[in-house]
Design an enzyme around this catalytic site. Structure first.
Site, mmCIF file in Angstrom:
data_model
loop_
_atom_site.group_PDB
_atom_site.id
_atom_site.type_symbol
_atom_site.label_atom_id
_atom_site.label_comp_id
_atom_site.label_asym_id
_atom_site.label_seq_id
_atom_site.Cartn_x
_atom_site.Cartn_y
_atom_site.Cartn_z
ATOM 1 N N ARG A 1 1.010 -1.158 -0.114
ATOM 2 C CA ARG A 1 -0.115 0.078 0.037
ATOM 3 C C ARG A 1 0.730 1.194 -0.003
ATOM 4 O O ARG A 1 1.458 1.692 0.874
ATOM 5 C CB ARG A 1 -0.986 -0.110 1.281
ATOM 6 N N ALA B 1 -10.710 -6.588 -1.673
ATOM 7 C CA ALA B 1 -11.618 -5.475 -1.859
ATOM 8 C C ALA B 1 -11.232 -4.480 -3.152
ATOM 9 O O ALA B 1 -10.376 -4.671 -3.568
ATOM 10 C CB ALA B 1 -11.928 -4.391 -0.802
ATOM 11 N N GLU C 1 -14.335 -8.733 -7.134
ATOM 12 C CA GLU C 1 -13.169 -8.523 -6.385
ATOM 13 C C GLU C 1 -12.552 -9.763 -5.806
ATOM 14 O O GLU C 1 -11.557 -10.146 -5.857
ATOM 15 C CB GLU C 1 -13.141 -7.726 -5.334
ATOM 16 N N GLU D 1 -8.799 -11.016 -7.029
ATOM 17 C CA GLU D 1 -7.532 -11.026 -5.985
ATOM 18 C C GLU D 1 -7.358 -12.316 -5.441
ATOM 19 O O GLU D 1 -6.230 -12.452 -5.045
ATOM 20 C CB GLU D 1 -8.216 -9.844 -4.956
ATOM 21 N N GLU E 1 -2.398 -4.902 -13.957
ATOM 22 C CA GLU E 1 -0.867 -5.145 -14.092
ATOM 23 C C GLU E 1 -0.154 -4.495 -13.437
ATOM 24 O O GLU E 1 1.231 -4.785 -13.240
ATOM 25 C CB GLU E 1 -0.750 -4.411 -15.809
#
Length: 180
Positions: free
Chosen positions: A62, A74, A91, A95, A137
């Protein structure tokens, strides 16, 4: 109390790919003030539960924190009017590489009410069906199975601080954990 604040104006100051940042001019308690306001179209999140009761978590970098975090999957809505459950189904598969035919609503949260209107609906996914990740990507996401108790320990030790994840795990624990 709401009568003591009146918005006089809202000016868009910046528009990015996820956020719109505004400056609001308000009268609060008889005084003119300028408040920041961030608009976010909304998001959805999923707490995926495996057959053996483990919770699939995603570990990712992050940028705002300059570190990796452990979170539930999420993502933002593709359009402001997209149903949040549709976003949640997408999602989950993007993910984690799993999908589910039935998501159950768990909780809704507002992430930062002092200056942002982001709202996230959180769902529980069971009966996970193996598929494959569809990462953007620029995304690098590792999927890890965790025990509920271990995740709660991370929260209580201050090692897990992502608001949606903390809210989801605590709500799930309260709703589904068996008393000892």
């Amino acid at each position: 109390m709401a009568d003591s604040v009146v918005r006089l104006d809202r000016q868009l100051r910046y528009q990015g790919t996820i956020l719109k940042i505004y400056e609001d001019t308000v009268i609060a308690n008889g005084h003119k003030a300028y408040w920041d306001f961030i608009h976010h179209d909304g998001a959805a999140a999923v707490l995926p539960v495996t057959e053996d009761g483990k919770i699939l978590m995603v570990r990712q970098y992050r940028n705002a924190l300059d570190r990796e975090t452990l979170e539930i999957p999420a993502g933002k809505l593709d359009a402001p009017d997209e149903p949040k459950i549709t976003c949640a189904y997408r999602e989950l598969e993007e993910e984690t590489g799993f999908r589910s035919d039935n998501l159950e609503y768990l909780i809704s949260i507002n992430t930062t009410v002092a200056f942002c209107d982001e709202a996230i609906d959180i769902f529980v996914a069971r009966n996970l069906i193996p598929s494959h990740q569809h990462l953007d990507e620029d995304e690098v996401i590792d999927v890890e199975p965790w025990e509920l108790e271990d995740l709660l320990k991370l929260i209580y030790e201050g090692k897990m601080t992502d608001g949606k994840t903390v809210a989801a795990i605590c709500a799930y624990g309260m709703k589904y954990a068996k008393p000892e």
